[in-house]
Design a protein around this motif. Structure first.
Motif, PDB file in Angstrom:
ATOM      1  N   VAL A 184       0.860  -1.184   0.000  1.00 40.67           N
ATOM      2  CA  VAL A 184       0.000   0.000   0.000  1.00 40.67           C
ATOM      3  C   VAL A 184       0.898   1.236   0.000  1.00 40.67           C
ATOM      4  O   VAL A 184       1.746   1.401   0.885  1.00 40.67           O
ATOM      5  CB  VAL A 184      -0.935   0.033   1.222  1.00 40.67           C
ATOM      6  CG1 VAL A 184      -1.785   1.307   1.202  1.00 40.67           C
ATOM      7  CG2 VAL A 184      -1.824  -1.205   1.256  1.00 40.67           C
ATOM      8  N   LEU A 185       0.734   2.103  -1.002  1.00 38.86           N
ATOM      9  CA  LEU A 185       1.480   3.354  -1.097  1.00 38.86           C
ATOM     10  C   LEU A 185       0.694   4.453  -0.403  1.00 38.86           C
ATOM     11  O   LEU A 185      -0.479   4.666  -0.717  1.00 38.86           O
ATOM     12  CB  LEU A 185       1.710   3.723  -2.561  1.00 38.86           C
ATOM     13  CG  LEU A 185       2.394   2.679  -3.443  1.00 38.86           C
ATOM     14  CD1 LEU A 185       2.392   3.143  -4.903  1.00 38.86           C
ATOM     15  CD2 LEU A 185       3.805   2.410  -2.968  1.00 38.86           C
ATOM     16  N   ALA A 186       1.341   5.158   0.519  1.00 37.15           N
ATOM     17  CA  ALA A 186       0.628   6.162   1.320  1.00 37.15           C
ATOM     18  C   ALA A 186       1.344   7.512   1.259  1.00 37.15           C
ATOM     19  O   ALA A 186       2.537   7.603   1.550  1.00 37.15           O
ATOM     20  CB  ALA A 186       0.527   5.691   2.771  1.00 37.15           C
ATOM     21  N   GLY A 187       0.615   8.543   0.873  1.00 33.83           N
ATOM     22  CA  GLY A 187       1.169   9.895   0.842  1.00 33.83           C
ATOM     23  C   GLY A 187       2.035  10.194  -0.364  1.00 33.83           C
ATOM     24  O   GLY A 187       2.723  11.223  -0.403  1.00 33.83           O
ATOM     25  N   ILE A 188       2.013   9.326  -1.386  1.00 36.73           N
ATOM     26  CA  ILE A 188       2.834   9.511  -2.589  1.00 36.73           C
ATOM     27  C   ILE A 188       2.323  10.729  -3.373  1.00 36.73           C
ATOM     28  O   ILE A 188       1.122  10.868  -3.605  1.00 36.73           O
ATOM     29  CB  ILE A 188       2.739   8.263  -3.491  1.00 36.73           C
ATOM     30  CG1 ILE A 188       3.110   6.994  -2.719  1.00 36.73           C
ATOM     31  CG2 ILE A 188       3.610   8.420  -4.725  1.00 36.73           C
ATOM     32  CD1 ILE A 188       4.501   6.926  -2.212  1.00 36.73           C
ATOM     33  N   ARG A 189       3.254  11.594  -3.813  1.00 35.96           N
ATOM     34  CA  ARG A 189       2.814  12.761  -4.586  1.00 35.96           C
ATOM     35  C   ARG A 189       3.830  13.235  -5.621  1.00 35.96           C
ATOM     36  O   ARG A 189       3.694  14.330  -6.170  1.00 35.96           O
ATOM     37  CB  ARG A 189       2.433  13.910  -3.647  1.00 35.96           C
ATOM     38  CG  ARG A 189       3.493  14.286  -2.635  1.00 35.96           C
ATOM     39  CD  ARG A 189       2.876  15.158  -1.539  1.00 35.96           C
ATOM     40  NE  ARG A 189       3.884  15.732  -0.657  1.00 35.96           N
ATOM     41  CZ  ARG A 189       4.435  15.083   0.367  1.00 35.96           C
ATOM     42  NH1 ARG A 189       4.065  13.845   0.641  1.00 35.96           N
ATOM     43  NH2 ARG A 189       5.329  15.685   1.127  1.00 35.96           N
ATOM     44  N   ASP A 190       4.849  12.415  -5.912  1.00 30.25           N
ATOM     45  CA  ASP A 190       5.815  12.745  -6.971  1.00 30.25           C
ATOM     46  C   ASP A 190       6.218  11.433  -7.641  1.00 30.25           C
ATOM     47  O   ASP A 190       7.006  10.667  -7.084  1.00 30.25           O
ATOM     48  CB  ASP A 190       7.030  13.446  -6.377  1.00 30.25           C
ATOM     49  CG  ASP A 190       8.009  13.920  -7.438  1.00 30.25           C
ATOM     50  OD1 ASP A 190       7.625  13.960  -8.625  1.00 30.25           O
ATOM     51  OD2 ASP A 190       9.156  14.246  -7.080  1.00 30.25           O
ATOM     52  N   ILE A 191       5.671  11.182  -8.830  1.00 30.07           N
ATOM     53  CA  ILE A 191       5.808   9.881  -9.477  1.00 30.07           C
ATOM     54  C   ILE A 191       6.464  10.051 -10.839  1.00 30.07           C
ATOM     55  O   ILE A 191       6.018  10.863 -11.661  1.00 30.07           O
ATOM     56  CB  ILE A 191       4.426   9.198  -9.642  1.00 30.07           C
ATOM     57  CG1 ILE A 191       3.686   9.148  -8.301  1.00 30.07           C
ATOM     58  CG2 ILE A 191       4.578   7.797 -10.212  1.00 30.07           C
ATOM     59  CD1 ILE A 191       2.271   8.619  -8.403  1.00 30.07           C
ATOM     60  N   ASP A 192       7.521   9.281 -11.098  1.00 28.88           N
ATOM     61  CA  ASP A 192       8.187   9.302 -12.399  1.00 28.88           C
ATOM     62  C   ASP A 192       7.402   8.449 -13.408  1.00 28.88           C
ATOM     63  O   ASP A 192       6.623   7.567 -13.017  1.00 28.88           O
ATOM     64  CB  ASP A 192       9.612   8.756 -12.270  1.00 28.88           C
ATOM     65  CG  ASP A 192      10.521   9.687 -11.491  1.00 28.88           C
ATOM     66  OD1 ASP A 192      10.349  10.915 -11.605  1.00 28.88           O
ATOM     67  OD2 ASP A 192      11.407   9.185 -10.757  1.00 28.88           O
ATOM     68  N   PRO A 193       7.609   8.683 -14.725  1.00 29.25           N
ATOM     69  CA  PRO A 193       6.840   7.942 -15.748  1.00 29.25           C
ATOM     70  C   PRO A 193       6.966   6.423 -15.630  1.00 29.25           C
ATOM     71  O   PRO A 193       5.976   5.695 -15.748  1.00 29.25           O
ATOM     72  CB  PRO A 193       7.425   8.456 -17.060  1.00 29.25           C
ATOM     73  CG  PRO A 193       7.900   9.840 -16.744  1.00 29.25           C
ATOM     74  CD  PRO A 193       8.422   9.768 -15.337  1.00 29.25           C
ATOM     75  N   GLY A 194       8.184   5.912 -15.400  1.00 28.49           N
ATOM     76  CA  GLY A 194       8.357   4.465 -15.258  1.00 28.49           C
ATOM     77  C   GLY A 194       7.624   3.915 -14.048  1.00 28.49           C
ATOM     78  O   GLY A 194       7.102   2.783 -14.080  1.00 28.49           O
ATOM     79  N   GLU A 195       7.571   4.704 -12.994  1.00 29.36           N
ATOM     80  CA  GLU A 195       6.837   4.295 -11.804  1.00 29.36           C
ATOM     81  C   GLU A 195       5.338   4.269 -12.068  1.00 29.36           C
ATOM     82  O   GLU A 195       4.626   3.355 -11.611  1.00 29.36           O
ATOM     83  CB  GLU A 195       7.154   5.251 -10.657  1.00 29.36           C
ATOM     84  CG  GLU A 195       8.604   5.203 -10.214  1.00 29.36           C
ATOM     85  CD  GLU A 195       8.946   6.247  -9.168  1.00 29.36           C
ATOM     86  OE1 GLU A 195       9.609   5.908  -8.177  1.00 29.36           O
ATOM     87  OE2 GLU A 195       8.545   7.426  -9.351  1.00 29.36           O
TER      88      GLU A 195
END
Length: 275
Positions: A154-165
Motif C-alpha cells: 500500500v502506497l501512502a502519501g505519494i505525490r511525486d511519481i516518475d513515468p516508469g513508476e
C-alpha cells in the motif's frame, strides 16, 4: 514486544547534494535512542562503484545489505531501522517477508514511490529503486522466498511519481492512499485489511510529512501529511495488525542545530511505533 533499534547511516543510495547529511541524520537520531537496545550497522566510507548494475554506488550498497542482514538475523523480536537513505528498507523488509511470508503487508509512507527500474531511473540512485527491487526486479532484488508480493503493498502519501513508476503502478494495480485520504486513517486501515495480511511493515520516509513539519529533508514536497496524521495512521494500524518492523529514513539536517529543531517530531513518530 521488545524493539531493537537498527541504525544504518547509509548515504550511498542517494545522489542528492545533501546525501552525506543522511548519515548525520541517522547519527542525530541515534543520540536519543537507548544504547542497550541499539545496534549500529557499519557503512563503508567509500562511495562505491556501479559494477555494470545500472545502480550508482552498487558495491557499497551490496556490502551494507550483507551487514544489515547479518545484524537482523540476531534481532530477537522486531527491528526499527533508522536510516540513512530509503535503501535501508531493502534488507529489513526482505528479512520481514522471509519471517512472515504471505501474512505481511507493507505500507510505504513516502512522497515518492521508489519504484524506478535501473533502465528508466532519471538519476541512477538506488533510493528511487528500492521498492521495485523488493518486488523482485533489479540487481539487488531478493530471492523468491523474500520477494514482496505487490498485492500486499500500500502506497501512502505519494505525490511525486516518475513515468516508469506510473507504468509499474498501473501494471500491478498498486493500491494508493493519497495525502487527502489520510485526513483520517480509516481508508488506510481498510486498504491493509484488504490485503488479507495479519502483520504489517511500515516504511516511513520523513518526506511524507509536509515541509512545514520538518525542515531536514533533501527533497521536500508540499501537501504532505501533518505529524498528527502520520502518528494517527501508525496508531490505527498497530491497533489492528501486528507490527513486524518499521523504517524511518530520509533525515538530512543542514546542521546540528537544525537537527535539534526536528528531533522532537521524529521522536514522536518513534514513540507511536514503540509505545
Amino acid at each position: 514486544m521488545a524493539v531493537t533499534f537498527l541504525v544504518v547511516p547509509q548515504w550511498q543510495g542517494s545522489v542528492s547534494a545533501r546525501a552525506m547529511r543522511l548519515a548525520d541524520g541517522a547519527e542525530a537520531i541515534r543520540g536519543d535512542l537507548p544504547t542497550s537496545s541499539t545496534v549500529i550497522v557499519d557503512v563503508p566510507v567509500e562511495s562505491g562503484e556501479a559494477l555494470d548494475s545500472g545502480i550508482l554506488r552498487f558495491s557499497s550498497l551490496l556490502r551494507v545489505r550483507e551487514r544489515q542482514l547479518h545484524a537482523l538475523n540476531h534481532v530477537p523480536d522486531w527491528a526499527l531501522t533508522i536510516g540513512g537513505d530509503c535503501g535501508v528498507s531493502l534488507s529489513s523488509i526482505e528479512h520481514a517477508v522471509g519471517r512472515a511470508s504471505d501474512d505481511l503487508a507493507v505500507v510505504w509512507f513516502d512522497a515518492h514511490p521508489d519504484l524506478n527500474a535501473a533502465e528508466d531511473s532519471p538519476s541512477g540512485a538506488f533510493t528511487g529503486m528500492v521498492l521495485r527491487a523488493l518486488c523482485g526486479e533489479g540487481a539487488l532484488a531478493p530471492d523468491a522466498a523474500h520477494t514482496l508480493d505487490p498485492a500486499k503493498l500500500v502506497l501512502a502519501g505519494i505525490r511525486d511519481i516518475d513515468p516508469g513508476e506510473e507504468r509499474f503502478i498501473a501494471e500491478k494495480r498498486l493500491t494508493q492512499i493519497d495525502s487527502a485520504a489520510l485526513e483520517t486513517p480509516a481508508a488506510l486501515v481498510e486498504a491493509v485489511r484488504a490485503t488479507g495480511a495479519g502483520s504489517v511493515y511500515l516504511h516511513i520516509d520523513l518526506d511524507v510529512l509536509d515541509p512545514a513539519v520538518i525542515s531536514g529533508l533533501a527533497n521536500p514536497l508540499p501537501f504532505g501529511l501533518t505529524l498528527e496524521q502520520l502518528t494517527g495512521a501508525i496508531t490505527a494500524l498497530r491497533a489492528e495488525f501486528t507490527l513486524a518492523g518499521a523504517t524511518i529514513a530520509g533525515f538530512s539536517p543542514v546542521s546540528p542545530l537544525d537537527a535539534e529543531d526536528d528531533l522532537p517530531s521524529i521522536l514522536r513518530v518513534i514513540g507511536s511505533l514503540t509505545r
